[in-house]
Motif scaffolding. Structure first.
Motif, PDB file in Angstrom:
ATOM      1  N   ILE A 106       0.837  -1.204   0.000  1.00 27.73           N
ATOM      2  CA  ILE A 106       0.000   0.000   0.000  1.00 27.73           C
ATOM      3  C   ILE A 106       0.873   1.255   0.000  1.00 27.73           C
ATOM      4  O   ILE A 106       0.557   2.250  -0.660  1.00 27.73           O
ATOM      5  CB  ILE A 106      -0.958  -0.017   1.225  1.00 27.73           C
ATOM      6  CG1 ILE A 106      -2.064  -1.060   1.003  1.00 27.73           C
ATOM      7  CG2 ILE A 106      -1.578   1.359   1.466  1.00 27.73           C
ATOM      8  CD1 ILE A 106      -2.924  -1.340   2.200  1.00 27.73           C
ATOM      9  N   SER A 107       1.997   1.182   0.715  1.00 30.35           N
ATOM     10  CA  SER A 107       2.809   2.398   0.833  1.00 30.35           C
ATOM     11  C   SER A 107       3.460   2.806  -0.487  1.00 30.35           C
ATOM     12  O   SER A 107       3.962   3.915  -0.623  1.00 30.35           O
ATOM     13  CB  SER A 107       3.870   2.209   1.924  1.00 30.35           C
ATOM     14  OG  SER A 107       4.703   1.143   1.546  1.00 30.35           O
ATOM     15  N   THR A 108       3.452   1.893  -1.480  1.00 30.04           N
ATOM     16  CA  THR A 108       4.055   2.256  -2.773  1.00 30.04           C
ATOM     17  C   THR A 108       3.131   3.074  -3.661  1.00 30.04           C
ATOM     18  O   THR A 108       3.556   3.557  -4.712  1.00 30.04           O
ATOM     19  CB  THR A 108       4.453   0.996  -3.570  1.00 30.04           C
ATOM     20  OG1 THR A 108       3.243   0.274  -3.880  1.00 30.04           O
ATOM     21  CG2 THR A 108       5.401   0.100  -2.796  1.00 30.04           C
ATOM     22  N   ILE A 109       1.865   3.214  -3.254  1.00 27.86           N
ATOM     23  CA  ILE A 109       0.913   3.935  -4.109  1.00 27.86           C
ATOM     24  C   ILE A 109       1.347   5.399  -4.251  1.00 27.86           C
ATOM     25  O   ILE A 109       1.693   6.055  -3.266  1.00 27.86           O
ATOM     26  CB  ILE A 109      -0.512   3.889  -3.506  1.00 27.86           C
ATOM     27  CG1 ILE A 109      -0.983   2.441  -3.344  1.00 27.86           C
ATOM     28  CG2 ILE A 109      -1.498   4.684  -4.371  1.00 27.86           C
ATOM     29  CD1 ILE A 109      -2.291   2.294  -2.588  1.00 27.86           C
ATOM     30  N   HIS A 110       1.384   5.905  -5.473  1.00 28.44           N
ATOM     31  CA  HIS A 110       1.689   7.320  -5.667  1.00 28.44           C
ATOM     32  C   HIS A 110       0.677   7.918  -6.648  1.00 28.44           C
ATOM     33  O   HIS A 110       0.013   7.197  -7.397  1.00 28.44           O
ATOM     34  CB  HIS A 110       3.116   7.504  -6.175  1.00 28.44           C
ATOM     35  CG  HIS A 110       3.285   6.948  -7.554  1.00 28.44           C
ATOM     36  ND1 HIS A 110       3.507   5.606  -7.778  1.00 28.44           N
ATOM     37  CD2 HIS A 110       3.223   7.539  -8.765  1.00 28.44           C
ATOM     38  CE1 HIS A 110       3.582   5.395  -9.076  1.00 28.44           C
ATOM     39  NE2 HIS A 110       3.415   6.546  -9.709  1.00 28.44           N
ATOM     40  N   ALA A 111       0.587   9.247  -6.613  1.00 26.97           N
ATOM     41  CA  ALA A 111      -0.440   9.914  -7.406  1.00 26.97           C
ATOM     42  C   ALA A 111       0.097  10.389  -8.740  1.00 26.97           C
ATOM     43  O   ALA A 111       1.174  10.958  -8.815  1.00 26.97           O
ATOM     44  CB  ALA A 111      -0.988  11.106  -6.633  1.00 26.97           C
ATOM     45  N   SER A 112      -0.692  10.114  -9.809  1.00 23.70           N
ATOM     46  CA  SER A 112      -0.448  10.748 -11.101  1.00 23.70           C
ATOM     47  C   SER A 112      -1.533  10.307 -12.068  1.00 23.70           C
ATOM     48  O   SER A 112      -2.119   9.240 -11.909  1.00 23.70           O
ATOM     49  CB  SER A 112       0.924  10.370 -11.672  1.00 23.70           C
ATOM     50  OG  SER A 112       0.863   9.088 -12.259  1.00 23.70           O
ATOM     51  N   GLY A 113      -1.830  11.151 -13.054  1.00 26.92           N
ATOM     52  CA  GLY A 113      -2.783  10.782 -14.087  1.00 26.92           C
ATOM     53  C   GLY A 113      -4.189  11.276 -13.845  1.00 26.92           C
ATOM     54  O   GLY A 113      -4.451  12.063 -12.938  1.00 26.92           O
ATOM     55  N   GLY A 114      -5.118  10.793 -14.688  1.00 23.51           N
ATOM     56  CA  GLY A 114      -6.503  11.262 -14.660  1.00 23.51           C
ATOM     57  C   GLY A 114      -7.398  10.380 -13.798  1.00 23.51           C
ATOM     58  O   GLY A 114      -6.902   9.647 -12.939  1.00 23.51           O
ATOM     59  N   THR A 115      -8.695  10.493 -14.016  1.00 25.81           N
ATOM     60  CA  THR A 115      -9.652   9.741 -13.210  1.00 25.81           C
ATOM     61  C   THR A 115     -10.559   8.932 -14.117  1.00 25.81           C
ATOM     62  O   THR A 115     -11.447   9.490 -14.740  1.00 25.81           O
ATOM     63  CB  THR A 115     -10.519  10.703 -12.360  1.00 25.81           C
ATOM     64  OG1 THR A 115      -9.647  11.508 -11.580  1.00 25.81           O
ATOM     65  CG2 THR A 115     -11.467   9.957 -11.460  1.00 25.81           C
ATOM     66  N   GLU A 116     -10.299   7.651 -14.233  1.00 27.74           N
ATOM     67  CA  GLU A 116     -11.232   6.814 -14.991  1.00 27.74           C
ATOM     68  C   GLU A 116     -11.783   5.743 -14.079  1.00 27.74           C
ATOM     69  O   GLU A 116     -11.171   4.696 -13.878  1.00 27.74           O
ATOM     70  CB  GLU A 116     -10.536   6.230 -16.227  1.00 27.74           C
ATOM     71  CG  GLU A 116     -10.363   7.293 -17.294  1.00 27.74           C
ATOM     72  CD  GLU A 116      -9.956   6.714 -18.638  1.00 27.74           C
ATOM     73  OE1 GLU A 116     -10.363   5.579 -18.946  1.00 27.74           O
ATOM     74  OE2 GLU A 116      -9.230   7.411 -19.354  1.00 27.74           O
ATOM     75  N   ILE A 117     -12.931   6.050 -13.536  1.00 26.62           N
ATOM     76  CA  ILE A 117     -13.497   5.196 -12.493  1.00 26.62           C
ATOM     77  C   ILE A 117     -13.784   3.786 -13.014  1.00 26.62           C
ATOM     78  O   ILE A 117     -13.577   2.798 -12.311  1.00 26.62           O
ATOM     79  CB  ILE A 117     -14.748   5.872 -11.885  1.00 26.62           C
ATOM     80  CG1 ILE A 117     -14.325   7.139 -11.126  1.00 26.62           C
ATOM     81  CG2 ILE A 117     -15.496   4.929 -10.960  1.00 26.62           C
ATOM     82  CD1 ILE A 117     -15.440   7.925 -10.493  1.00 26.62           C
ATOM     83  N   LEU A 118     -14.232   3.709 -14.271  1.00 32.45           N
ATOM     84  CA  LEU A 118     -14.581   2.392 -14.819  1.00 32.45           C
ATOM     85  C   LEU A 118     -13.411   1.403 -14.707  1.00 32.45           C
ATOM     86  O   LEU A 118     -13.602   0.247 -14.350  1.00 32.45           O
ATOM     87  CB  LEU A 118     -15.023   2.530 -16.282  1.00 32.45           C
ATOM     88  CG  LEU A 118     -15.433   1.224 -16.966  1.00 32.45           C
ATOM     89  CD1 LEU A 118     -16.640   0.596 -16.281  1.00 32.45           C
ATOM     90  CD2 LEU A 118     -15.732   1.461 -18.442  1.00 32.45           C
ATOM     91  N   GLN A 119     -12.199   1.905 -15.012  1.00 37.75           N
ATOM     92  CA  GLN A 119     -11.020   1.042 -14.933  1.00 37.75           C
ATOM     93  C   GLN A 119     -10.883   0.459 -13.530  1.00 37.75           C
ATOM     94  O   GLN A 119     -10.644  -0.733 -13.355  1.00 37.75           O
ATOM     95  CB  GLN A 119      -9.751   1.845 -15.264  1.00 37.75           C
ATOM     96  CG  GLN A 119      -9.769   2.526 -16.613  1.00 37.75           C
ATOM     97  CD  GLN A 119      -9.622   1.533 -17.758  1.00 37.75           C
ATOM     98  OE1 GLN A 119      -9.195   0.397 -17.543  1.00 37.75           O
ATOM     99  NE2 GLN A 119     -10.000   1.948 -18.954  1.00 37.75           N
ATOM    100  N   GLY A 120     -11.017   1.323 -12.548  1.00 40.40           N
ATOM    101  CA  GLY A 120     -10.879   0.900 -11.152  1.00 40.40           C
ATOM    102  C   GLY A 120     -11.955  -0.101 -10.765  1.00 40.40           C
ATOM    103  O   GLY A 120     -11.680  -1.125 -10.133  1.00 40.40           O
ATOM    104  N   LEU A 121     -13.205   0.216 -11.149  1.00 44.16           N
ATOM    105  CA  LEU A 121     -14.305  -0.674 -10.778  1.00 44.16           C
ATOM    106  C   LEU A 121     -14.119  -2.058 -11.397  1.00 44.16           C
ATOM    107  O   LEU A 121     -14.318  -3.075 -10.739  1.00 44.16           O
ATOM    108  CB  LEU A 121     -15.641  -0.083 -11.241  1.00 44.16           C
ATOM    109  CG  LEU A 121     -16.149   1.156 -10.496  1.00 44.16           C
ATOM    110  CD1 LEU A 121     -17.513   1.568 -11.032  1.00 44.16           C
ATOM    111  CD2 LEU A 121     -16.229   0.913  -8.994  1.00 44.16           C
ATOM    112  N   ARG A 122     -13.728  -2.058 -12.681  1.00 44.32           N
ATOM    113  CA  ARG A 122     -13.562  -3.351 -13.362  1.00 44.32           C
ATOM    114  C   ARG A 122     -12.532  -4.203 -12.641  1.00 44.32           C
ATOM    115  O   ARG A 122     -12.755  -5.379 -12.365  1.00 44.32           O
ATOM    116  CB  ARG A 122     -13.104  -3.123 -14.803  1.00 44.32           C
ATOM    117  CG  ARG A 122     -14.261  -2.914 -15.732  1.00 44.32           C
ATOM    118  CD  ARG A 122     -13.774  -3.016 -17.161  1.00 44.32           C
ATOM    119  NE  ARG A 122     -14.871  -2.753 -18.078  1.00 44.32           N
ATOM    120  CZ  ARG A 122     -14.738  -2.074 -19.208  1.00 44.32           C
ATOM    121  NH1 ARG A 122     -13.553  -1.610 -19.559  1.00 44.32           N
ATOM    122  NH2 ARG A 122     -15.773  -1.886 -19.988  1.00 44.32           N
ATOM    123  N   ALA A 123     -11.382  -3.596 -12.330  1.00 46.76           N
ATOM    124  CA  ALA A 123     -10.314  -4.350 -11.668  1.00 46.76           C
ATOM    125  C   ALA A 123     -10.773  -4.823 -10.295  1.00 46.76           C
ATOM    126  O   ALA A 123     -10.493  -5.952  -9.885  1.00 46.76           O
ATOM    127  CB  ALA A 123      -9.064  -3.487 -11.557  1.00 46.76           C
TER     128      ALA A 123
END
Lengths: 169, 488
Positions: B181-198
Motif C-alpha cells: 500500500i505504501s508504494t501507491i503514488h499519485a499521477s494521471g486522470g480519473t477513470e473510475i470504470l477502470q478501477g471498478l472493473r479491476a
C-alpha cells in the motif's frame, strides 16, 4: 388539498411539513375542526424567548393589544395603559381579571384564576406568569414563574392548555 | 409491529384441519362479506381471506406453506412499522401517507457472520497527491489491521488505468499488504470504470456465495465518458451479490453519479469534507461490514390499486435516496447493532370510507448466520378509511423523519432552481432553508445555507463545496431523526 397556513402553498392532505416554506402543518390539523386557522403558524417562533435586558428591540410604542383565541374564535382588544391580568373571574373573591378566559373553557384548559399579567413598561410589553398551576408557554417555551419576558406582535401564548395569539398595535 | 398474517388464524382453524373444513370455513367467512365488499383490490380483509383459501385449499401449496411456517417460528428478523396515520379520511383528492419501516437483528441471535471479501478501489489521480493520498493510505493500513485472517482483501488503484496493488487473498501477511500500500503514488486522470472493473475482477477470484462481497470506491474527481458503463457494471455486480459503497473526497466530484452507483446494491455514498476524516469514514464502513447480520435485502411493495410510492429514502444506518420506481427496492444490509430504517411517502387516491387498505411489505433477505438464502418475509400494515378525521397525532419518529426529509428536499429544490437559472427563487429558498435549519437547531448547516444565499445575492453563484455540505448535511439529518428515537 390543503393550504399551508404559513405561506398559502397548496399541498396534498396528509402532508406534515410544507414543501415550500418548511412550516409544520401538524398543530393546525390537530386543533382544527376542518377549517384552518389563519394565525396558528404565523407566529411559530422556536427557541427560547429573550429575557429582558438582552439585546433586543423592545416593543415600547404599543397602545393596543389584541388577543385572538382560536378555540372560541374570540378577538379581544384591550388598551395597554394599565396592567392586564389574565385568568378566570371569581366573584366570591371579587377577582375580575381584565382578560377573563372563563368563556373560552378556561377552567377545563387549566387556566388559573390569576394566571399571568401583561404590562407596558420602558422595557417593552412584558408578560409575567403569576405562579399559575399549569404554567404559561411563550412560543412553546415554558416561562419560569414571576419573571418578566418581552412580548412581540404575533407571539403565541399558552395559558395552561389554552392557546392565545397576541398582536400589538 | 405487524407480522405476516397466519392463514390458519384467518380461517379460524387449527393447523391440522382437513381440506373439507378449510373449504367450509372459507365459504362461511366469504358470505359474511356484503356483496359490494367482495373486491380483493380494495378490501384487504377479503383479499386475505382469498389468499388464505388459495394456499390452504390447495394441498400442494398448503404443504409448502406449512414448511415455511414451521421454519419461521423463531424470529429471524425484527420488522417494525409506523404509519403517519392509521386512519385516513375519505377524500375526493389524493393524500399523503408516510410509512416508516425498521429492520433489526433479533437481540438473542448470534451474529456469527460470513467472512468479508473486500476490494478497496482508490483514485490515485494527480489531484489526490499530498494529504488526500496520505490519509487514504493510512485508512487502508487501518483496514488491514481490522480484518481477520478469514477475510479476503484486495487493493486496486486507478488513474487513467487500473493497477492491482494487492491481489485478492486472505489477510494473513499484514506487513506485506501494508508495504504494498505504501508504494501507491499519485499521477494521471480519473477513470473510475477502470478501477471498478479491476475491483470486481479481484472480488470474483473467490466464491461470491461464501462471502459478504463489498467494493469500496474512493475518488475525488469526475469520471469522463464512462458513467453509463460504470452504472451498468454496478448493476451487474449487485445482481451477483457484490455491494458497492462510494466516498467522494473534497468538492469536485459528481454526487448524483456516486449515488446512482451505490443504489443497485443499497450501499453507502458519502461526502468526505477534509482528508482528516478519511480514516474515520473508512474505519466506520469496515466496522459496519464486519457486523452485517442480514444482507442483499430487497423490498417489494404490492400496493393496492391506485396507491403510488412517491418517494423512498433510507434513513439509517446511513441515509440514501432509494429508487421506488423499480421494484424490488434494494435496501442493502442490516448491521448487528444498527437498525436499517427507511421512510416511504405514499400517495393515496380518493377512496370511500369503510375500506381497509392493506400495505403488504415483502422482504427478501440473506441471513448468513442462519444459513438463509433469499428467504422471504411477509409483513402487512393496514389503514382504515374513515369519514371523519380522528385528529390523531403521527408518531414523533415519523414526524421527525419527515421534517428532515423536507429540509433535505428544500435544499435540493434551491439547487434545482439555480441550475434552471432562477436565481431569485433559489435565493428565496436558501433564505427560508436557513430559518428552518436554525429552528431545527442545526447551526452549522444554517450558516452554510446563509453563505450560499449571500453568494447568490452578491455574485449570482453557488459554491461546489456548499452543494456537497448542504446535500450530505441535510441528508444525514435523516439519520439523526432515527437515532434520536433510541434515546426517547
Amino acid at each position: 388539498m390543503i393550504k399551508c397556513t404559513a405561506c398559502g402553498y397548496e399541498l396534498l392532505s396528509g402532508t406534515l411539513y410544507c414543501e415550500e416554506c418548511g412550516a409544520s402543518l401538524l398543530e393546525d390539523e390537530e386543533t382544527s375542526d376542518g377549517t384552518l386557522h389563519p394565525f396558528t403558524s404565523l407566529s411559530r417562533v422556536s427557541g427560547r424567548p429573550v429575557l429582558i435586558g438582552q439585546d433586543v428591540n423592545p416593543v415600547t410604542k404599543a397602545e393596543l393589544i389584541t388577543f385572538v383565541i382560536p378555540i372560541s374564535g374570540r378577538h379581544i382588544k384591550l388598551t395597554l395603559d394599565d396592567t392586564i391580568r389574565i385568568g378566570r373571574a371569581d366573584p366570591t373573591a371579587s377577582l375580575y381579571p381584565e382578560l377573563d378566559l372563563t368563556a373560552d373553557g378556561g377552567a377545563e384548559y387549566g387556566v388559573s384564576r390569576l394566571h399571568a399579567s401583561i404590562d407596558l413598561s420602558d422595557e417593552g410589553v412584558l408578560i409575567v406568569d403569576m405562579s399559575s398551576t399549569n404554567g404559561t408557554l411563550l412560543n412553546n417555551y415554558r416561562l419560569p414563574p414571576e419573571l418578566p419576558y418581552p412580548l412581540r406582535s404575533g407571539d403565541e401564548i399558552r395559558f395552561g392548555d389554552l392557546l392565545v395569539h397576541i398582536f400589538l398595535d | 409491529m405487524s407480522k405476516q398474517p397466519d392463514y390458519y388464524i384467518i380461517l379460524g382453524l387449527p393447523s391440522d384441519a382437513t381440506t373439507e373444513e378449510i373449504h367450509e370455513a372459507a365459504r362461511a367467512l366469504a358470505e359474511k362479506f356484503p356483496r359490494n365488499a367482495r373486491d380483493p383490490g380494495v378490501n384487504a380483509a377479503y383479499r386475505q381471506l382469498l389468499a388464505a383459501y388459495e394456499v390452504l385449499g390447495n394441498p400442494q401449496r398448503r404443504a409448502a406453506y406449512d414448511d415455511e411456517r414451521a421454519q419461521q417460528a423463531p424470529e429471524l428478523l425484527e420488522v417494525t412499522t409506523q404509519l403517519s396515520r392509521r386512519k385516513i379520511k375519505a377524500l375526493d383528492s389524493d393524500q399523503l401517507l408516510y410509512l416508516m419501516v425498521t429492520l433489526r437483528a433479533p437481540e438473542h441471535r448470534e451474529h456469527k457472520s460470513m467472512p468479508l471479501n473486500l476490494a478497496l478501489v482508490f483514485d490515485r489521480s494527480t489531484s489526490m497527491s499530498g494529504e488526500r493520498l496520505a490519509k487514504v493510505k493510512a485508512a487502508a493500513r487501518q483496514v488491514v489491521q481490522k480484518l481477520s485472517p478469514e477475510d479476503v482483501l484486495s487493493v486496486v488503484t486507478f488513474s487513467d488505468r487500473a493497477e492491482v496493488v494487492w491481489s485478492a487473498s486472505p489477510v494473513e501477511q499484514r506487513q506485506r499488504i501494508v508495504s504494498h500500500i505504501s508504494t501507491i503514488h499519485a499521477s494521471g486522470g480519473t477513470e473510475i470504470l477502470q478501477g471498478l472493473r479491476a475491483g470486481v475482477r479481484e472480488l470474483n477470484r473467490f466464491p461470491l456465495d461464501q462471502f459478504i462481497n463489498h467494493l469500496v470506491l474512493m475518488t475525488d474527481g469526475h469520471t469522463y465518458g464512462d458513467d453509463e458503463q460504470c452504472l451498468a457494471l454496478a448493476r451487474s455486480a449487485a445482481a451477483r451479490g457484490i455491494a458497492l459503497s462510494a466516498f467522494g473526497i473534497g468538492a469536485d466530484w459528481n454526487d448524483l453519479f456516486l449515488d446512482q452507483l451505490v443504489t443497485p446494491s443499497g450501499g453507502r455514498s458519502a461526502y468526505i469534507d477534509t482528508p482528516a476524516q478519511i480514516v474515520d469514514f473508512l474505519g466506520d464502513q469496515i466496522n459496519g461490514l464486519g457486523a452485517i447480520y442480514a444482507h442483499k435485502i430487497r423490498l417489494s411493495l404490492d400496493l393496492p390499486r391506485g396507491l403510488r410510492c412517491n418517494d423512498a429514502i433510507k434513513l439509517s444506518p446511513h441515509s440514501l435516496p432509494l429508487d421506488c420506481s423499480s421494484l424490488p427496492i434494494q435496501l442493502g444490509a442490516v448491521e448487528a447493532r444498527a437498525p436499517l430504517s427507511l421512510l416511504l411517502e405514499l400517495a393515496v387516491p380518493p377512496l370511500r370510507s369503510g375500506i381497509e387498505l392493506a400495505l403488504p411489505l415483502n422482504f427478501t433477505v440473506d441471513i448468513p448466520a442462519a444459513q438463509l438464502h433469499e428467504r422471504t418475509f411477509l409483513y402487512e400494515e393496514r389503514v382504515m378509511v374513515v369519514d371523519n378525521d380522528t385528529g390523531a397525532i403521527p408518531p414523533p419518529a415519523v414526524v421527525r423523519a419527515v421534517q428532515m426529509l423536507n429540509l433535505h428536499r428544500m435544499n435540493e429544490k434551491a439547487w434545482q432552481d439555480f441550475e434552471h437559472g432562477d436565481t431569485e427563487k433559489a435565493t428565496k429558498r436558501m433564505e427560508v432553508l436557513t430559518t428552518r435549519l436554525l429552528e431545527a437547531g442545526h447551526q452549522d448547516l444554517a450558516e452554510q445555507a446563509e453563505m450560499e444565499k449571500q453568494r447568490l445575492i452578491l455574485m449570482g453563484t453557488l459554491s461546489l463545496e456548499g452543494r456537497k455540505r448542504l446535500k450530505y448535511g441535510t441528508r444525514s439529518l435523516l439519520t439523526t431523526a432515527v437515532n434520536l428515537e433510541k434515546n426517547d
